[in-house]
Design an enzyme around this catalytic site. Structure first.
Site, PDB file in Angstrom:
ATOM      1  N   MET A   1      84.698 100.963  51.489  1.00  0.00           N
ATOM      2  CA  MET A   1      84.061 100.084  52.462  1.00  0.00           C
ATOM      3  C   MET A   1      84.998  99.829  53.632  1.00  0.00           C
ATOM      4  SD  MET A   1      81.007  99.217  51.297  1.00  0.00           S
ATOM      5  CE  MET A   1      80.471  97.567  51.715  1.00  0.00           C
ATOM      6  N   CYS A   2      84.420  99.545  54.766  1.00  0.00           N
ATOM      7  CA  CYS A   2      85.187  99.257  55.966  1.00  0.00           C
ATOM      8  C   CYS A   2      85.693  97.817  55.927  1.00  0.00           C
ATOM      9  CB  CYS A   2      84.330  99.485  57.197  1.00  0.00           C
ATOM     10  SG  CYS A   2      83.622 101.147  57.287  1.00  0.00           S
TER      11      CYS A   2
END
Length: 269
Positions: A1-2
């Site tokens: 995930m960012c």
């Protein structure tokens, strides 16, 4: 995930954003090595710096560290590619002009089948890259376009209503944490996110409120904000707490609005 980070301050202030702590999530201690970006506002304009390389080893990040900028809003993102090539066009924040204002957006999550959602298809705005995040941004701007069709900045309550309704729809597709700024206000929406234990759950965002006395300095790891002659107030949002201070988790589905370093009463928890 960012990983996401954003800031709203009461007064435009000198900001030394070393990104040291944040960029560790972009290649040193985290898996996010597929690009990074930062947008900051100056008066009615916006500066955007992006790269399709790890933030942790970026010469551009070091340049920003050594050349402080003055801003009331900043929004940053480090990327772990899950959709779309590792390319500049897919790095965030994304930026568009609407109603004579610069709008910026960054998203953390995975919006499955967003292409099939009729209500989220592009209208006047079209993605340049292949990410679900940019498609979501284009759909949000399409929702906001009627409000920005007349002169001046639209009513904040009307903008919040549109953003909150859009966020509720987006959550149906998957984790939809996002930060959105229109140059007047910063909107933060919290959903679920991938955690180190492998689960997908809240919290998706955290916030920290800070106060800096007149002429003083607000310092936290990776960030220093200098107040010039006025008492400074700051609201920070991040995917995970960046310091050992009292960060507050946002509730699942919560949308907060920060303006001039304070949470707006209509959006307060």
């Amino acid at each position: 995930m960012c990983e996401l980070f954003a800031m709203s301050t009461r007064y435009p202030s000198t900001v030394v954003l070393s990104l040291e702590e944040f960029s560790r999530h972009g290649g040193l201690s985290g898996p996010h090595k597929d690009g990074w970006g930062i947008a900051w506002y100056e008066e009615r304009d916006l500066r955007l710096v992006k790269e399709a390389h790890p933030a942790a080893s970026s010469a551009c990040v070091r340049f920003i560290q050594g050349n402080p900028f003055v801003t009331p809003f900043a929004l940053s993102h480090v990327r772990k590619a899950t959709r779309g090539a590792v390319a500049l066009r897919n790095c965030q924040p994304f930026v568009r002009e609407l109603g004579g204002a610069w709008h910026s957006f960054a998203h953390n999550g995975d919006l499955a089948d967003i292409e099939a959602a009729a209500q989220l298809r592009p209208g006047a705005f079209h993605p340049v890259g292949e990410t679900d995040s940019e498609q979501a941004f284009c759909a949000l701007l399409e929702r906001l376009r009627p409000l920005w069709s007349s002169d001046g900045v639209p009513d904040l309550a009307a903008r919040l209503q549109v953003v909150a309704a859009f966020a509720a729809e987006l959550r149906q597709l998957g984790p939809a944490n996002f930060l959105y700024c229109d140059g007047d206000a910063l909107f933060a929406h919290a959903d679920r996110r991938h955690h180190d234990d492998g689960t997908i759950r809240p919290p998706g965002l955290w916030r920290l409120n800070r106060h800096c006395p007149a002429g003083g300095e607000l310092a936290t790891e990776g960030l220093r904000i200098e107040a010039h002659g006025s008492e400074q107030e700051v609201v920070l949002f991040a995917s995970v707490p960046l310091t050992a201070e009292g960060w507050t988790p946002l509730l699942h589905g919560e949308v907060l609005v920060a303006r001039q370093g304070r949470l707006e009463p209509a959006a307060a928890d």
